[in-house]
Design an enzyme around this catalytic site. Structure first.
Site, PDB file in Angstrom:
ATOM      1  N   ILE A  36       0.824  -1.213   0.000  1.00 24.77           N
ATOM      2  CA  ILE A  36       0.000   0.000   0.000  1.00 24.77           C
ATOM      3  C   ILE A  36       0.861   1.268   0.000  1.00 24.77           C
ATOM      4  CG2 ILE A  36      -2.192  -0.847   0.964  1.00 24.77           C
ATOM      5  CD1 ILE A  36      -1.123   0.145   3.714  1.00 24.77           C
ATOM      6  N   TYR A 143      -4.120 -11.065  17.041  1.00 26.80           N
ATOM      7  CA  TYR A 143      -3.253 -11.568  15.966  1.00 26.80           C
ATOM      8  C   TYR A 143      -3.263 -13.097  15.942  1.00 26.80           C
ATOM      9  CZ  TYR A 143       1.347 -12.292  13.658  1.00 26.80           C
ATOM     10  OH  TYR A 143       2.382 -12.681  12.848  1.00 26.80           O
ATOM     11  N   LYS A 147      -4.497 -15.639  13.033  1.00 19.51           N
ATOM     12  CA  LYS A 147      -3.588 -16.611  12.411  1.00 19.51           C
ATOM     13  C   LYS A 147      -4.138 -18.031  12.568  1.00 19.51           C
ATOM     14  CE  LYS A 147      -0.439 -14.032  10.597  1.00 19.51           C
ATOM     15  NZ  LYS A 147      -0.316 -13.960   9.133  1.00 19.51           N
TER      16      LYS A 147
END
Ligand code: AKB
Length: 314
Positions: A36, A143, A147
């Site tokens: 990005i 997180y 995952k």
């Protein structure tokens, strides 16, 4: 054989070095870097680059079609410490980007996917030492939850739709070329920079917090070797445990002191300590060794040596 490869999140800690390694191997023109934002000059000057948001399916599809991409490495993700601050943004980025590439593979627009998982998939009830490949998980961080969910989806897409997706559970990664961003293991990179500039470092983890770690060259080699392995050898389509070394801040500091005798370490644990407390101290990566020949080359001494020498010469 020439392959056409797209890297999403190419300007991050792993993405930058992976892009350079794949360009070296397959030729600059066949590895399209994307992110990005623009990356380092070395990365930008070494081959094709596209500004691309990994959560935008159509934008990725257009790049895939334009360059006739065969393999995608999805390295864009929000790491553990930042994800605790922005749970919904982390979930959105970490999950939607994965669905985008899995769906491209399901629809046969690409042949193969690499997606990184992490030691964060484990939780407080997981056995801490030599954590097995298959065990109690129950991650307790944003997180880690993303995952672990991602791993389940990878296995599902492989079983249901025959998607050739491959993954490893990276430990903390140490590199002198690129900086990590927003992780719990970041101290193991910061400490080298501070040891050279200030001869002292304050660790945000306690002296006894032992975590699995790996030098970046090993991580890149593992990633490429897994992607090159024969599919019939791969029994794990969620994600492979991957190990190299394990140490606590006090052990790393002692190793640095051998090179810089007046180096001092202090401890001021912050919110990242709570995250680290739920992660393994070491992992059993024997499945990765059996299935695709994984063997690490860097231990703590060798990593410390190369980090200090390389950063000094920068
Ligand atoms: C982090 O600390 O969040 C990462 C990881 C272990 O996945 N480096």
């Amino acid at each position: 054989m020439q392959k056409s490869i797209l890297i999403l999140g190419a300007c991050g800690q792993i993405g930058t070095e992976l892009t350079m390694a794949l360009r070296e191997k397959h030729g600059s023109g066949s590895v399209v870097a994307s992110d990005i934002r623009e990356g380092s000059k070395t990365l930008m000057d070494s081959g094709p680059f596209e500004l691309l948001d990994a959560t935008d399916y159509e934008a990725i599809e257009n790049v895939v079609m334009h360059y006739e991409i065969e393999e995608v490495y999805l390295m864009a993700a929000m790491l553990s410490a930042t994800a605790e601050k922005f749970p919904m943004r982390a979930w959105n980025l970490n999950m939607n980007s994965l669905f985008n590439v899995l769906n491209l593979a399901k629809d046969k627009k690409i042949d193969k996917v690499f997606w990184p998982s992490s030691i964060a998939v484990f939780g407080p009830n997981t056995p801490k030492d030599e954590t097995p490949q298959h065990t109690m998980m129950e991650p307790s961080t944003v997180y880690g939850i993303s995952k672990q969910s991602g791993e389940r989806w990878c296995e599902y897409y492989h079983k249901k739709y025959g998607v050739d997706v491959r993954s490893v559970r990276y430990p903390g990664l140490i590199s002198w070329k690129t900086q990590p961003g927003g992780g719990t293991t970041d101290y193991a990179v910061e400490i080298f920079h501070k040891a050279l500039s200030d001869k002292k470092y304050t660790s945000f983890l306690t002296e006894w917090t032992k975590l699995p770690m790996m030098y970046m060259d090993d991580a890149i080699r593992a990633t490429i070797n897994l992607m090159e392995a024969e599919p019939e050898h791969l029994q794990i389509r969620s994600s492979y445990n991957l190990g190299a070394m394990s140490f606590a801040p006090r052990e790393l500091a002692a190793c640095i002191k051998e090179h810089i005798p007046d180096f001092e370490i202090f401890y001021a644990p912050d919110f990242r300590q709570e995250i680290a407390n739920t992660w393994p101290a070491s992992v059993d990566d024997s499945k990765a060794s059996q299935d695709w020949g994984w063997e690490p080359a860097f231990d703590l001494e060798k990593t410390t040596d190369v980090m200090l020498k390389s950063l000094k010469g920068k």
